[in-house]
Scaffold this motif. Structure first.
Motif, PDB file in Angstrom:
ATOM      1  N   PHE A 113       0.827  -1.209   0.000  1.00 15.40           N
ATOM      2  CA  PHE A 113       0.000   0.000   0.000  1.00 15.40           C
ATOM      3  C   PHE A 113       0.862   1.261   0.000  1.00 15.40           C
ATOM      4  CE2 PHE A 113      -2.314   3.324   2.337  1.00 15.40           C
ATOM      5  CZ  PHE A 113      -3.462   3.428   1.558  1.00 15.40           C
ATOM      6  N   ILE A 116       3.677   0.959  -3.747  1.00 14.01           N
ATOM      7  CA  ILE A 116       3.216   1.077  -5.137  1.00 14.01           C
ATOM      8  C   ILE A 116       2.854   2.515  -5.505  1.00 14.01           C
ATOM      9  CG2 ILE A 116       1.424   0.366  -6.764  1.00 14.01           C
ATOM     10  CD1 ILE A 116       1.455  -2.380  -5.461  1.00 14.01           C
ATOM     11  N   PRO A 117       1.991   3.209  -4.752  1.00 17.10           N
ATOM     12  CA  PRO A 117       1.709   4.609  -5.127  1.00 17.10           C
ATOM     13  C   PRO A 117       2.950   5.493  -5.090  1.00 17.10           C
ATOM     14  CG  PRO A 117       0.100   3.795  -3.530  1.00 17.10           C
ATOM     15  CD  PRO A 117       1.202   2.801  -3.571  1.00 17.10           C
ATOM     16  N   ALA A 118       3.795   5.289  -4.081  1.00 18.49           N
ATOM     17  CA  ALA A 118       5.003   6.111  -3.981  1.00 18.49           C
ATOM     18  C   ALA A 118       5.928   5.880  -5.166  1.00 18.49           C
ATOM     19  CB  ALA A 118       5.729   5.810  -2.672  1.00 18.49           C
ATOM     20  N   ILE A 120       5.087   4.875  -8.200  1.00 19.66           N
ATOM     21  CA  ILE A 120       4.489   5.452  -9.406  1.00 19.66           C
ATOM     22  C   ILE A 120       4.727   6.958  -9.454  1.00 19.66           C
ATOM     23  CG2 ILE A 120       2.307   5.903 -10.591  1.00 19.66           C
ATOM     24  CD1 ILE A 120       1.306   3.216  -9.547  1.00 19.66           C
ATOM     25  N   ILE A 121       4.449   7.648  -8.345  1.00 22.01           N
ATOM     26  CA  ILE A 121       4.658   9.099  -8.297  1.00 22.01           C
ATOM     27  C   ILE A 121       6.130   9.428  -8.486  1.00 22.01           C
ATOM     28  CG2 ILE A 121       4.488  11.136  -6.831  1.00 22.01           C
ATOM     29  CD1 ILE A 121       2.069   9.827  -5.487  1.00 22.01           C
ATOM     30  N   ARG A 200      10.294   1.555  -8.720  1.00 23.38           N
ATOM     31  CA  ARG A 200      10.628   2.836  -9.351  1.00 23.38           C
ATOM     32  C   ARG A 200      11.671   2.652 -10.448  1.00 23.38           C
ATOM     33  NH1 ARG A 200      14.792   6.355  -8.981  1.00 23.38           N
ATOM     34  NH2 ARG A 200      14.363   8.579  -9.388  1.00 23.38           N
ATOM     35  N   HIS A 223      -3.074   7.572 -17.575  1.00 21.73           N
ATOM     36  CA  HIS A 223      -3.304   6.507 -16.602  1.00 21.73           C
ATOM     37  C   HIS A 223      -3.404   5.148 -17.266  1.00 21.73           C
ATOM     38  CE1 HIS A 223      -7.532   7.206 -17.825  1.00 21.73           C
ATOM     39  NE2 HIS A 223      -7.722   5.956 -17.469  1.00 21.73           N
TER      40      HIS A 223
END
Length: 312
Positions: A113, A116-118, A120-121, A200, A223
């Motif tokens: 959790f 993955i978002p970190a 991608i950003i 990353r 996206h």
């Protein structure tokens, strides 16, 4: 789906590893300083009393005979009886396994959790301020030892702010999740750092591929390109890393369970080491090793599903 021959080959590769684990586990516990019979009898015991206890525990038998008995019984799911608690190791494992299993599952879910978002950003905004902040924050989690990070969370989010309990496990599932939040977060932060850096780097490499440039030239939304082309291919390397890190996660759980007084397999292992409780040490070590090997097998299968070339 991987071919049956690939699955059979991977499964057979577990067997020699399992044999090595049997030998290593049996030998290493007997290299520990101290005598279980002396620990049971106490410092005031006579040599005759100590020898009598060693005979009752079977420690006076030849090593080869002890090892053969250990392997034979373990293959049948019987890990013997605890020297100190006078109960079967299998029942102790059955009691402690759900605790460590839930802790590991929560830590893995938290790590994904966060990572993955970190990732991608960070990959999309490479070398910008947000990317540098994300990498710096995750680097802190990676560089801190689990016990020190756990003590910090325990002090500030537990003892001082009273947001979370400082130990225990609770009675209901809701209480289990509440009590395990800080221990799971402690394990997740270091794992998330590894996964984020891997994902990353993979995303940055995939973003420069020709098929991604072609997808963008067709006018696909950002996206859609990220999810269907970049993330889908970049996640394979992360899955490869995720399997081995589960073993690291279990190793960290040993320390974290002691820090947060969680009654799991890690805490059981530490207590058994202090007590020179050979059957418990062997049972826990063997069970964790087998679990890690099965996770590796599942990881290879998952990679083969995502990339069929890996199974050839």
């Amino acid at each position: 789906m991987p071919s049956p021959s690939y699955l059979l080959t991977r499964f057979l590769q577990i067997l020699p590893t399992l044999l090595f684990v049997f030998v290593f586990t049996f030998v290493i516990v007997r290299l520990l300083p101290g005598d279980p019979a002396l620990a049971l009898a106490g410092d005031q015991a006579t040599p005759e009393q100590i020898e009598h206890i060693r005979h009752e525990l079977g420690l006076d038998r030849p090593m080869v005979e002890q090892f053969a008995s250990f392997v034979w019984r373990a293959l049948g799911g019987d890990f013997g009886s605890s020297f100190m608690m006078r109960t079967s190791v299998s029942s102790l494992l059955a009691e402690r396994l759900p605790v460590t299993g839930l802790l590991t599952l929560m830590a893995a879910a938290m790590a994904l959790f966060l990572a993955i978002p970190a990732a991608i950003i960070s990959a999309i905004r490479r070398n910008r301020l947000s990317d540098q902040i994300i990498r710096a924050v995750f680097q802190i989690g990676l560089s801190m030892p689990a016990f020190y990070l756990g003590l910090l969370l325990l002090t500030f989010l537990g003892a001082r702010s009273k947001l979370f309990p400082v130990g225990g496990y609770g009675e209901t599932m809701t209480e289990h999740l509440y009590h395990l939040f800080l221990p799971a977060l402690t394990l997740a932060l270091s794992l998330a750092a590894v996964l984020m850096r891997s994902l990353r780097a993979s995303m940055i490499e995939v973003m420069e591929a020709e098929y991604v440039v072609f997808a963008r030239s067709k006018g696909l939304r950002t996206h859609a390109v990220i999810l269907n082309h970049i993330l889908r291919n970049a996640v394979i390397s992360t899955v490869v890393i995720f399997g081995p890190t589960i073993g690291i996660l279990l190793g960290g759980a040993v320390v974290v369970e002691v820090v947060f007084a969680v009654p799991g397999m890690g805490r059981l292992m530490i207590d058994a080491i202090y007590a020179r409780d050979y059957p418990v040490i062997q049972g826990v070590a063997l069970f964790i090793s087998l679990f890690v090997m099965l996770v590796f097998l599942a990881t290879d299968i998952a990679v083969a599903v995502l990339d069929p070339r890996a199974s050839k």
